[in-house]
Design an enzyme around this catalytic site. Structure first.
Site, PDB file in Angstrom:
ATOM      1  CB  THR A 281      -0.919   0.030   1.241  1.00  0.00           C
ATOM      2  OG1 THR A 281      -0.124   0.324   2.413  1.00  0.00           O
ATOM      3  CG2 THR A 281      -1.608  -1.314   1.438  1.00  0.00           C
ATOM      4  CB  CYS A 282       0.241   4.847  -0.016  1.00  0.00           C
ATOM      5  SG  CYS A 282      -1.034   4.981   1.249  1.00  0.00           S
ATOM      6  CG  ASN A 283       0.905   4.871   4.655  1.00  0.00           C
ATOM      7  OD1 ASN A 283       1.691   5.748   4.327  1.00  0.00           O
ATOM      8  ND2 ASN A 283      -0.370   5.113   4.885  1.00  0.00           N
ATOM      9  NE  ARG A 284       0.252  -1.542   6.361  1.00  0.00           N
ATOM     10  CZ  ARG A 284       0.702  -1.312   7.605  1.00  0.00           C
ATOM     11  NH1 ARG A 284       1.720  -2.011   8.064  1.00  0.00           N
ATOM     12  NH2 ARG A 284       0.131  -0.412   8.382  1.00  0.00           N
TER      13      ARG A 284
ATOM     14  CD  GLN B 278      -4.775   0.149  -0.101  1.00  0.00           C
ATOM     15  OE1 GLN B 278      -4.555  -0.041   1.090  1.00  0.00           O
ATOM     16  NE2 GLN B 278      -4.509   1.294  -0.696  1.00  0.00           N
TER      17      GLN B 278
ATOM     18  N   GLY C 165      -5.008  11.961 -10.869  1.00  0.00           N
ATOM     19  CA  GLY C 165      -5.246  10.561 -10.531  1.00  0.00           C
ATOM     20  C   GLY C 165      -6.689  10.361 -10.100  1.00  0.00           C
TER      21      GLY C 165
ATOM     22  N   GLY D 111      -8.048   7.301  -9.267  1.00  0.00           N
ATOM     23  CA  GLY D 111      -8.235   6.035  -8.564  1.00  0.00           C
ATOM     24  C   GLY D 111      -8.943   6.248  -7.240  1.00  0.00           C
TER      25      GLY D 111
END
Length: 471
Positions: free
Chosen positions: A47-50, A122, A202, A204
């Site tokens: 994901t954006c953080n992991r 996700q 974007g 999304g």
């Protein structure tokens, strides 16, 4: 043993996370090479953080686990040196800790935004990619699947926990995404967004959430830029804005007060030199411009911050307003934790009974063979016979399986129980060459592999190559 290697926002900044991020091509290569005789299953979530890699290792021996971690790191980063660099900053988890962590992720308890509503989708996409070899952007299968029954059960449990938290608690109430928090940050910087020109690059999920929240916060001059223009048109219609072509993104950003960037690009889509030229052409040099980069890897050239009047906020910078918003949902945390604990225990109970399913496998095979032949004789239909035999045997073995589970939970060896069942129920000749483990705790790799294909009536539905529907 279940293990995981994790890089997340709690232990690594955005530049570090960017370094170890895997492109779609690299992920496909990982799944082609990751499985070995010992590492039998693997799945990566990003994901954006992991970015976290989960694997099932067919051994509990510490030295085997240590070697497997080294192999996984090399497969992730391609070389030994890069793999060692990864392990220096990664967080390693084993057994219960690893299972508990991914279930908490699904529940939104480990997100940068507490109760993040996007995480379930996700996770499901990541597992589908690992289980079927299908890339998220398109339907084409690569033919390389990396998962098996243990990770299927783990992800199924995690997704169920996440859905329960969403429906049974208030953890996801209010703003619950990075996109929404970015919109709030813009409102805090500019006050009344009705007078601000806002651009979202974007369309999304993250970009859509940002656009919708900007609209709710008063933005009236809202521009949506997307590589696929039709998607920009659709989102613009939803928020009362207008759509712009992808090639105009630097000009649109130059004329804006707020720009939110959230795409899946592997390289910056807003380049500092082109943005500077566009600002000069629009006579906007020096005017305040807030750039909010919600992408990983980052999609805004970091050099953009050197331009007069430009403020750049990335995922790390966004953490402070995110933390402030968490207080609204803190009261729901204990209930969410309780749900996660219940689901962790359910998964570990299932895992503990794997030796029982392995012990009863010879009996299941013998009974299914008899049932299949008898039904086929009367039905004259092999497909009907196959299904009927499986259902009959599953019902017959429900009681014995419960007894074996209780034996495992009491720590008793399975030999005596399994042999007794075989002697009582197996047809003549079915006892020949029956492998039975000498101890419930000593299960060989082939037996572990066999374990993955058997189970109770309920287990049969769950051991599928892709996620089964959740209740």
């Amino acid at each position: 043993m279940l293990i995981s290697i994790a890089i997340d926002f709690r232990h690594a900044d955005v530049a570090t996370r960017e370094r170890f991020h895997l492109s779609e091509e690299r992920l496909a290569q990982l799944y082609q090479t990751v499985r070995t005789d010992v590492i039998t299953e693997a799945a990566l979530i990003s994901t954006c953080n992991r970015t976290e890699l989960y694997a099932w290792v067919a051994s509990d021996a510490p030295e085997v686990i240590a070697r497997s971690v080294q192999v996984l790191a090399r497969r992730w980063m391609r070389t030994r040196a890069e793999g060692e660099a990864l392990l220096k900053v990664a967080c390693l988890r084993e057994g219960r800790e690893a299972a508990e962590h991914i279930i908490r992720i699904a529940a939104g308890l480990e997100s940068q935004v507490l109760g993040d509503g996007q995480i379930l989708g996700q996770l499901k996409t990541a597992y589908k990619r690992a289980a079927t070899g299908v890339s998220a952007p398109g339907p084409k299968a690569t033919g390389h699947t990396a998962t098996g029954p243990v990770l299927h059960r783990l992800f199924e449990t995690a997704l169920r926990a996440g859905k329960r938290v969403q429906t049974e608690t208030a953890l996801t109430a209010g703003r619950n995404s990075v996109g929404a928090e970015a919109a709030l940050t813009a409102a805090q910087r500019f006050g009344d967004l009705a007078m601000a020109r806002c651009v979202v690059v974007g369309a999304g999920k993250t970009g859509a959430r940002a656009a919708k929240q900007l609209h709710k916060l008063g933005a009236r001059d809202l521009v949506i830029v997307n590589r696929t223009f039709e998607n920009a048109v659709t989102l613009a219609a939803m928020v009362g804005g207008r759509a712009a072509e992808w090639d105009t993104r630097h000009v649109e950003a130059a004329m804006a007060d707020v720009v939110v960037v959230a795409t899946g690009s592997e390289v910056p889509v807003l380049e500092a030199p082109r943005l500077a030229l566009a600002r000069e052409a629009c006579a906007n040099t020096g005017y305040a411009l807030l750039l909010l980069d919600l992408s990983l890897p980052r999609n805004v050239d970091p050099q953009a911050v050197a331009m007069p009047g430009v403020t750049l906020v990335d995922l790390d910078s966004l953490s402070q307003p995110v933390l402030a918003a968490e207080h609204m949902r803190r009261e729901a945390v204990p209930q969410a934790v309780s749900i996660c604990t219940q689901e962790v225990e359910a998964f570990l109970d299932w895992l503990a009974t794997m030796p029982a399913r392995a012990a009863i496998r010879p009996l299941r095979a013998a009974l299914e063979d008899v049932a299949r032949r008898e039904v086929a004789y009367h039905a004259k239909d092999a497909h009907v016979a196959e299904r009927a035999a499986a259902r009959i045997v599953a019902k017959l073995l429900a009681g014995p399986m419960a007894a074996l589970r209780r034996a495992v939970q009491r720590g008793e060896p399975l030999d005596q129980h399994a042999m007794m069942l075989l002697e009582m129920f197996a047809p003549n000749g079915a006892l020949a060459d029956v492998p039975v483990a000498s101890d419930a705790r000593e299960v060989s790799a082939p037996q572990r592999e066999a374990t993955s294909r058997i189970g109770t009536d309920a287990d049969l539905a769950s051991l599928q190559p892709s996620l089964s529907p959740l209740p």
